[in-house]
Design a protein around this motif. Structure first.
Motif, PDB file in Angstrom:
ATOM      1  N   ASP A 105      -4.410  11.943  -9.965  1.00 47.30           N
ATOM      2  CA  ASP A 105      -3.466  13.049 -10.074  1.00 47.30           C
ATOM      3  C   ASP A 105      -2.649  13.046  -8.788  1.00 47.30           C
ATOM      4  O   ASP A 105      -3.185  13.245  -7.697  1.00 47.30           O
ATOM      5  CB  ASP A 105      -4.234  14.367 -10.224  1.00 47.30           C
ATOM      6  N   VAL A 106      -1.347  12.786  -8.897  1.00 48.41           N
ATOM      7  CA  VAL A 106      -0.482  12.624  -7.734  1.00 48.41           C
ATOM      8  C   VAL A 106      -0.426  13.893  -6.898  1.00 48.41           C
ATOM      9  O   VAL A 106      -0.543  13.853  -5.670  1.00 48.41           O
ATOM     10  CB  VAL A 106       0.942  12.214  -8.189  1.00 48.41           C
ATOM     11  N   ARG A 107      -0.265  15.053  -7.552  1.00 43.76           N
ATOM     12  CA  ARG A 107      -0.102  16.300  -6.799  1.00 43.76           C
ATOM     13  C   ARG A 107      -1.365  16.723  -6.078  1.00 43.76           C
ATOM     14  O   ARG A 107      -1.311  17.199  -4.951  1.00 43.76           O
ATOM     15  CB  ARG A 107       0.366  17.397  -7.736  1.00 43.76           C
ATOM     16  N   ARG A 108      -2.492  16.569  -6.747  1.00 44.23           N
ATOM     17  CA  ARG A 108      -3.757  16.956  -6.124  1.00 44.23           C
ATOM     18  C   ARG A 108      -4.304  15.867  -5.214  1.00 44.23           C
ATOM     19  O   ARG A 108      -5.262  16.091  -4.490  1.00 44.23           O
ATOM     20  CB  ARG A 108      -4.782  17.296  -7.209  1.00 44.23           C
ATOM     21  N   ARG A 109      -3.718  14.691  -5.298  1.00 45.54           N
ATOM     22  CA  ARG A 109      -4.186  13.524  -4.536  1.00 45.54           C
ATOM     23  C   ARG A 109      -5.676  13.297  -4.765  1.00 45.54           C
ATOM     24  O   ARG A 109      -6.453  13.136  -3.825  1.00 45.54           O
ATOM     25  CB  ARG A 109      -3.877  13.684  -3.062  1.00 45.54           C
ATOM     26  N   ALA A 110      -6.024  13.335  -6.041  1.00 42.68           N
ATOM     27  CA  ALA A 110      -7.434  13.205  -6.420  1.00 42.68           C
ATOM     28  C   ALA A 110      -7.567  12.221  -7.574  1.00 42.68           C
ATOM     29  O   ALA A 110      -6.725  12.182  -8.470  1.00 42.68           O
ATOM     30  CB  ALA A 110      -7.990  14.561  -6.833  1.00 42.68           C
ATOM     31  N   THR A 137       0.871  -1.166   0.000  1.00 43.54           N
ATOM     32  CA  THR A 137       0.000   0.000   0.000  1.00 43.54           C
ATOM     33  C   THR A 137       0.909   1.217   0.000  1.00 43.54           C
ATOM     34  O   THR A 137       1.724   1.394   0.893  1.00 43.54           O
ATOM     35  CB  THR A 137      -0.901   0.015   1.261  1.00 43.54           C
ATOM     36  N   ALA A 138       0.788   2.032  -1.025  1.00 39.27           N
ATOM     37  CA  ALA A 138       1.651   3.201  -1.142  1.00 39.27           C
ATOM     38  C   ALA A 138       0.797   4.451  -1.285  1.00 39.27           C
ATOM     39  O   ALA A 138      -0.226   4.444  -1.952  1.00 39.27           O
ATOM     40  CB  ALA A 138       2.576   3.057  -2.345  1.00 39.27           C
ATOM     41  N   ASP A 139       1.244   5.509  -0.644  1.00 39.70           N
ATOM     42  CA  ASP A 139       0.610   6.809  -0.758  1.00 39.70           C
ATOM     43  C   ASP A 139       0.876   7.350  -2.163  1.00 39.70           C
ATOM     44  O   ASP A 139       1.935   7.107  -2.750  1.00 39.70           O
ATOM     45  CB  ASP A 139       1.231   7.725   0.306  1.00 39.70           C
ATOM     46  N   LEU A 140      -0.093   8.080  -2.708  1.00 46.04           N
ATOM     47  CA  LEU A 140       0.072   8.651  -4.041  1.00 46.04           C
ATOM     48  C   LEU A 140       1.314   9.533  -4.133  1.00 46.04           C
ATOM     49  O   LEU A 140       2.031   9.500  -5.126  1.00 46.04           O
ATOM     50  CB  LEU A 140      -1.160   9.484  -4.418  1.00 46.04           C
ATOM     51  N   ALA A 141       1.574  10.308  -3.102  1.00 48.52           N
ATOM     52  CA  ALA A 141       2.746  11.191  -3.120  1.00 48.52           C
ATOM     53  C   ALA A 141       4.030  10.367  -3.188  1.00 48.52           C
ATOM     54  O   ALA A 141       4.972  10.718  -3.909  1.00 48.52           O
ATOM     55  CB  ALA A 141       2.749  12.095  -1.892  1.00 48.52           C
ATOM     56  N   GLU A 142       4.077   9.253  -2.460  1.00 47.27           N
ATOM     57  CA  GLU A 142       5.248   8.374  -2.482  1.00 47.27           C
ATOM     58  C   GLU A 142       5.429   7.774  -3.882  1.00 47.27           C
ATOM     59  O   GLU A 142       6.539   7.725  -4.415  1.00 47.27           O
ATOM     60  CB  GLU A 142       5.085   7.261  -1.452  1.00 47.27           C
ATOM     61  N   LEU A 143       4.323   7.333  -4.470  1.00 43.65           N
ATOM     62  CA  LEU A 143       4.383   6.788  -5.830  1.00 43.65           C
ATOM     63  C   LEU A 143       4.900   7.829  -6.807  1.00 43.65           C
ATOM     64  O   LEU A 143       5.783   7.560  -7.625  1.00 43.65           O
ATOM     65  CB  LEU A 143       2.991   6.338  -6.275  1.00 43.65           C
ATOM     66  N   GLY A 144       4.327   9.023  -6.746  1.00 43.03           N
ATOM     67  CA  GLY A 144       4.731  10.081  -7.657  1.00 43.03           C
ATOM     68  C   GLY A 144       6.193  10.437  -7.522  1.00 43.03           C
ATOM     69  O   GLY A 144       6.895  10.628  -8.512  1.00 43.03           O
ATOM     70  N   GLN A 145       6.674  10.522  -6.283  1.00 43.30           N
ATOM     71  CA  GLN A 145       8.068  10.888  -6.043  1.00 43.30           C
ATOM     72  C   GLN A 145       8.996   9.781  -6.539  1.00 43.30           C
ATOM     73  O   GLN A 145       9.987  10.046  -7.210  1.00 43.30           O
ATOM     74  CB  GLN A 145       8.301  11.150  -4.559  1.00 43.30           C
ATOM     75  N   HIS A 146       8.660   8.525  -6.235  1.00 43.94           N
ATOM     76  CA  HIS A 146       9.507   7.400  -6.638  1.00 43.94           C
ATOM     77  C   HIS A 146       9.559   7.251  -8.156  1.00 43.94           C
ATOM     78  O   HIS A 146      10.613   7.001  -8.733  1.00 43.94           O
ATOM     79  CB  HIS A 146       8.993   6.107  -5.996  1.00 43.94           C
ATOM     80  N   LEU A 147       8.417   7.415  -8.808  1.00 47.09           N
ATOM     81  CA  LEU A 147       8.331   7.176 -10.247  1.00 47.09           C
ATOM     82  C   LEU A 147       8.575   8.430 -11.085  1.00 47.09           C
ATOM     83  O   LEU A 147       8.756   8.341 -12.297  1.00 47.09           O
ATOM     84  CB  LEU A 147       6.945   6.615 -10.601  1.00 47.09           C
ATOM     85  N   GLY A 148       8.534   9.599 -10.437  1.00 43.68           N
ATOM     86  CA  GLY A 148       8.632  10.843 -11.196  1.00 43.68           C
ATOM     87  C   GLY A 148       7.405  11.045 -12.072  1.00 43.68           C
ATOM     88  O   GLY A 148       7.494  11.584 -13.167  1.00 43.68           O
ATOM     89  N   ARG A 191       3.277  12.237 -12.667  1.00 43.64           N
ATOM     90  CA  ARG A 191       2.225  13.162 -12.249  1.00 43.64           C
ATOM     91  C   ARG A 191       0.901  12.439 -12.098  1.00 43.64           C
ATOM     92  O   ARG A 191       0.075  12.773 -11.262  1.00 43.64           O
ATOM     93  CB  ARG A 191       2.104  14.276 -13.298  1.00 43.64           C
ATOM     94  N   TYR A 192       0.677  11.410 -12.926  1.00 41.86           N
ATOM     95  CA  TYR A 192      -0.557  10.639 -12.894  1.00 41.86           C
ATOM     96  C   TYR A 192      -0.233   9.168 -12.703  1.00 41.86           C
ATOM     97  O   TYR A 192       0.783   8.686 -13.215  1.00 41.86           O
ATOM     98  CB  TYR A 192      -1.354  10.821 -14.194  1.00 41.86           C
ATOM     99  N   VAL A 193      -1.105   8.484 -11.980  1.00 39.55           N
ATOM    100  CA  VAL A 193      -0.906   7.060 -11.718  1.00 39.55           C
ATOM    101  C   VAL A 193      -2.173   6.306 -12.109  1.00 39.55           C
ATOM    102  O   VAL A 193      -3.281   6.691 -11.732  1.00 39.55           O
ATOM    103  CB  VAL A 193      -0.585   6.806 -10.217  1.00 39.55           C
ATOM    104  N   LEU A 194      -1.984   5.238 -12.869  1.00 34.20           N
ATOM    105  CA  LEU A 194      -3.077   4.334 -13.219  1.00 34.20           C
ATOM    106  C   LEU A 194      -2.956   3.127 -12.312  1.00 34.20           C
ATOM    107  O   LEU A 194      -1.900   2.497 -12.232  1.00 34.20           O
ATOM    108  CB  LEU A 194      -2.981   3.892 -14.684  1.00 34.20           C
TER     109      LEU A 194
END
Length: 195
Positions: free
Chosen positions: A75-80, A40-51, A53-56
């Protein structure tokens, strides 16, 4: 089990392959994100690790020959969450040269990302937008809009050119913007516009 994991990998690879044909999108490979499998990973952690902005992300269930896929684009930055999609198809379809199920997933993802970038380009001033957002938002907004939004595209592209003066792509899109002004009948003096 292993079969279930292989099916998930097959779908991920298929969607990535379809999206890689869209020049507006920059993608991170499935291999880059495999470190997060089963965690279980936080969106911000995913975004930072992968570089990214969006995660599917998503899940699927197999019922006999039927496959039910549920996915969302966040959307990683908006966490939405931008969009959620549920698609039903056949497992065997994934092994065909062309999979309608994977095409629908890829289409939902690219539409959600491009719409989000267009909205950013419409509402936020260019200095606060990344170059990637400026380019996607500006190009899409140029083709979708008229009036004030269409005029805003020139500001977006000129800002992008100022940031990256040695890149030809923003200049080419700005040239197209001028052509569209003429073909849409927005210009009063075509000679002045051509100059």
């Amino acid at each position: 089990g292993t079969d279930q994991r292989l099916l998930g990998d097959l779908m991920a690879d298929g969607v990535i392959a379809l999206l890689s044909g869209n020049s507006c999108l920059r993608l991170v490979s499935r291999m880059s994100s495999s470190a997060f499998r089963g965690r279980t990973a936080d969106l911000a952690e995913l975004g930072q690790h992968l570089g990214a902005r969006y995660v599917l992300s998503g899940s699927y269930m197999v019922h006999g020959a039927r496959l039910v896929v549920t996915c969302e684009v966040a959307d990683v930055r908006r966490r939405a969450v931008l969009t959620g999609t549920r698609i039903v198809g056949e497992v065997a379809e994934l092994l065909q040269d062309r999979s309608e199920l994977l095409e629908r997933l890829a289409s939902a993802l690219s539409t959600a990302v491009i719409d989000a970038e267009v909205q950013s380009a419409r509402l936020r001033p260019p200095p606060t937008l990344e170059s990637y957002s400026l380019q996607i938002g500006g190009i899409q907004l140029m083709h979708r809009s008229t009036g004030a939004d269409f005029e805003r595209v020139r500001d977006i592209l000129e800002h992008l050119i100022a940031r990256h003066p040695r890149q030809a792509v923003p200049r080419a899109w700005l040239a197209k913007w001028y052509v569209l002004r003429v073909t849409r009948g927005i210009v009063r003096d075509i000679g002045a516009e051509a100059a």
